[in-house]
Design an enzyme around this catalytic site. Structure first.
Site, short mmCIF file in Angstrom:
data_model
loop_
_atom_site.label_atom_id
_atom_site.label_comp_id
_atom_site.label_asym_id
_atom_site.label_seq_id
_atom_site.Cartn_x
_atom_site.Cartn_y
_atom_site.Cartn_z
N ASP A 276 0.83 -1.23 0.05
CA ASP A 276 0.08 0.16 -0.02
C ASP A 276 0.83 1.27 0.21
O ASP A 276 0.34 2.29 0.54
CB ASP A 276 -0.98 -0.07 1.22
N GLY B 227 -3.97 -4.31 -4.37
CA GLY B 227 -5.13 -3.45 -4.65
C GLY B 227 -4.41 -2.08 -5.21
O GLY B 227 -3.57 -1.56 -4.21
N HIS B 228 -4.25 -1.85 -6.24
CA HIS B 228 -3.56 -0.68 -6.97
C HIS B 228 -4.53 0.55 -7.26
O HIS B 228 -5.30 0.33 -8.07
CB HIS B 228 -2.55 -1.32 -8.03
N THR C 14 2.60 -12.62 2.93
CA THR C 14 1.96 -13.19 1.83
C THR C 14 2.75 -14.55 1.07
O THR C 14 3.86 -14.79 1.54
CB THR C 14 1.43 -12.10 0.56
N LYS D 125 2.31 1.97 -4.96
CA LYS D 125 3.09 1.49 -6.43
C LYS D 125 2.29 1.65 -7.41
O LYS D 125 2.54 2.05 -8.59
CB LYS D 125 3.42 0.18 -6.09
N LYS E 90 3.33 10.11 -0.41
CA LYS E 90 2.27 10.87 0.51
C LYS E 90 3.07 11.85 1.46
O LYS E 90 2.67 11.87 2.54
CB LYS E 90 1.59 9.68 1.20
N GLN F 253 2.21 -6.19 -3.27
CA GLN F 253 2.60 -6.47 -1.71
C GLN F 253 4.13 -5.65 -1.74
O GLN F 253 4.33 -4.78 -2.36
CB GLN F 253 2.67 -7.85 -1.29
N THR G 185 6.07 12.00 -3.99
CA THR G 185 4.73 12.29 -4.49
C THR G 185 4.01 13.14 -3.30
O THR G 185 4.51 13.02 -2.20
CB THR G 185 3.94 11.11 -4.89
P1 IMP Z 1 -2.72 -13.04 1.80
O1 IMP Z 1 -1.70 -12.34 0.54
O2 IMP Z 1 -4.00 -12.82 1.37
O3 IMP Z 1 -2.28 -14.60 2.10
O4 IMP Z 1 -2.37 -12.36 3.04
C1 IMP Z 1 -1.20 -12.16 3.73
C2 IMP Z 1 -0.76 -10.93 4.22
O5 IMP Z 1 -0.27 -10.19 3.23
C3 IMP Z 1 -1.83 -10.37 5.35
O6 IMP Z 1 -1.08 -9.53 6.22
C4 IMP Z 1 -2.43 -9.33 4.34
O7 IMP Z 1 -2.97 -8.08 4.79
C5 IMP Z 1 -1.02 -9.07 3.32
N1 IMP Z 1 -1.41 -8.43 2.00
C6 IMP Z 1 -1.62 -9.23 1.04
N2 IMP Z 1 -1.96 -8.34 0.02
C7 IMP Z 1 -1.72 -7.00 0.34
C8 IMP Z 1 -1.72 -5.88 -0.30
O8 IMP Z 1 -1.66 -5.69 -1.52
N3 IMP Z 1 -1.43 -4.69 0.36
C9 IMP Z 1 -1.12 -4.98 1.82
N4 IMP Z 1 -1.09 -6.08 2.60
C10 IMP Z 1 -1.25 -7.11 1.65
#
Ligand code: IMP
Length: 436
Positions: free
Chosen positions: A13, A40-41, A237, A16, A329, A222, A411
């Site tokens: 987050d 989430g982008h 992740t 990117k 930010k 991530q 930014t």
């Molecule tokens: P998973 O990727 O759903 O298995 O989640 C594992 C960990 O990665 C958790 O702490 C999620 O909150 C974190 N995580 C996965 N994708 C994102 C992302 O795009 N942004 C922030 N945290 C993420």
């Protein structure tokens, strides 16, 4: 060769998506190489907000997007996202999107297992519940289904039946409902004709891009602290988020990746569970969350907020091979009387300057802060270094010095051009600028 790999330097987050969007304007191809729709982008283009999860950010500008073999692809999520984009006037056709034949599939059974595993864990990980972890488990366990399997219905049925034999044993053993072959198989077969036209040899397209001298942006999802090897395990992740992951997750030689641009906010956030030494509880954390809009793009979860952790940033930069840093930010810090940087830790009373591997030790860390004066006035939308308040310049210089990485970009707002560019991330652009 003038490619750029964009990696999150914190816990995700970092912003990117908009950096990739900015780079995409002067690139030919944008490639996703890890993760899936857990990402989430967010991009804001001409005042319009686009929230992407699986699609490479370049599609908004009509750039070729490639989804590499390292991505965990949920076909249902992909098609829903393509439909959402169509409703916004962005038509994702096989001319602008290619998906690796060997990308692993995320299935409804993976989502169910993700939820069940979280419920059964003594200490939940706070996953996004998208089924990403279980899908990668199946990939590594060599029982996973891949995108190319959608083209062979008879084999797909056999593979899916074998996959369910494996998972249903665990589900039954855990007192949970086993998963039925139908409607999952029927749904997959129904989606296949829409997915298959996008499928191709991504590695070959990347090789052609190299030969043709095209510019490629690798869009990491991530971040380093969520990397399965380098993050704060087990609160990570299940994919390789570092720059090296771009080579194996897209099918390109490491020597062709080009520069690595790490992205970090000027403060820190984390979603989900796990140690967060510089977390700010109370008013400071709330202010950062509100001002920074720190809620999950796809999950809506409030993010934990705190001060920038320089020890983490320095270590992440080393393991991920970060050459240049984009700081995002800055404007969120407007109005703070004092701003802190976590420049070290104490562990059981002793000062250390690295992140220990053990989770128990990470939980016992205490932050060592250096405090910087805030500034009066507004940095929102500032587009030149000289227009920044002196205190903001001093903070950025301190981050650069302490982290040991050159700051290439800052930014100052959500619009793509709300940025101060200090160094061109593409090596050839920098050479051209020097020659001028
Ligand atoms: P998973 O990727 O759903 O298995 O989640 C594992 C960990 O990665 C958790 O702490 C999620 O909150 C974190 N995580 C996965 N994708 C994102 C992302 O795009 N942004 C922030 N945290 C993420």
């Amino acid at each position: 060769m003038s490619n750029v790999v964009v990696v999150g330097a914190q816990w995700g987050d970092e912003g990117k998506g908009r950096i990739v969007d900015w780079l995409a304007e002067s690139a030919n191809i944008v490639v996703r190489y890890n993760g899936g729709h857990n990402a989430g982008h967010t991009l804001v283009v001409d005042g319009r907000t686009y929230k992407l999860a699986l699609l490479p950010s370049g599609v908004v500008r009509g750039k070729l997007g490639l989804i590499g073999n390292g991505v965990a692809l949920d076909p249902e999520a992909l098609l829903a996202e393509i439909d959402r984009m169509a409703a916004l006037g962005i038509h994702v056709t096989p001319e602008v999107l290619q998906i690796a034949e060997t990308a692993t599939l995320v299935l409804p059974v993976h989502r169910a297992i993700d939820a069940a595993q979280e419920r059964l864990r003594a200490q939940p990980l706070g996953t996004t519940l998208r089924g990403i972890g279980p899908a990668y488990e199946d990939k590594i366990g060599r029982r996973g289904l891949r995108v190319c399997d959608l083209a062979d219905p008879a084999r797909l049925a056999q593979q899916l039946a074998a996959l369910l034999d494996h998972h249903n044993a665990w589900l039954r053993g855990s007192g949970l409902e086993p998963f039925a072959l139908e409607p999952m198989l029927g749904d997959l077969l129904a989606m296949a004709p829409r997915v298959l036209p996008f499928v191709g040899r991504v590695w070959e397209r990347l090789d052609a891009a190299h030969t043709a001298g095209e510019r490629v942006v690798f869009e990491g999802s991530q971040a380093v602290m969520l990397d399965v090897d380098w993050g704060s395990y087990p609160y990570v992740t299940s994919s390789s988020t570092v720059a090296a992951g771009a080579a194996s997750g897209a099918g390109i030689a490491p020597s062709r990746l080009g520069r690595v641009l790490g992205v970090s906010k000027v403060y820190a956030t984390r979603v989900g569970e796990g140690p967060f030494t510089s977390e700010a509880h109370g008013a400071t954390g709330d202010t950062l969350r509100q001002r920074g809009g720190e809620y999950g793009v796809n999950t809506g979860r409030p993010r934990r907020c705190g001060w920038l952790d320089i020890v983490q940033l320095r270590q992440s930069s080393k393991v991920a091979g970060i050459d240049l840093l984009a700081l995002t930010k800055l404007d969120v810090l407007d109005g703070f009387e004092s701003i802190s940087l976590c420049v070290g830790y104490t562990l059981d009373g002793a000062r250390i300057d690295y992140l220990p591997a053990s989770e128990a030790e990470q939980q016992r860390l205490e932050p060592v802060y250096e405090h910087f004066p805030g500034w009066r006035g507004n940095t929102r939308g500032v587009r030149s270094w000289d227009a920044l308040p002196r205190e903001a310049q001093a903070l950025i210089e301190a981050i650069q010095r302490e982290a040991g990485v050159t700051v290439a970009m800052i930014t100052t707002g959500p619009e793509r051009d709300d940025a101060i560019v200090l160094r061109a991330p593409f090596a050839d652009a920098e050479r051209a600028a020097i020659a001028r």
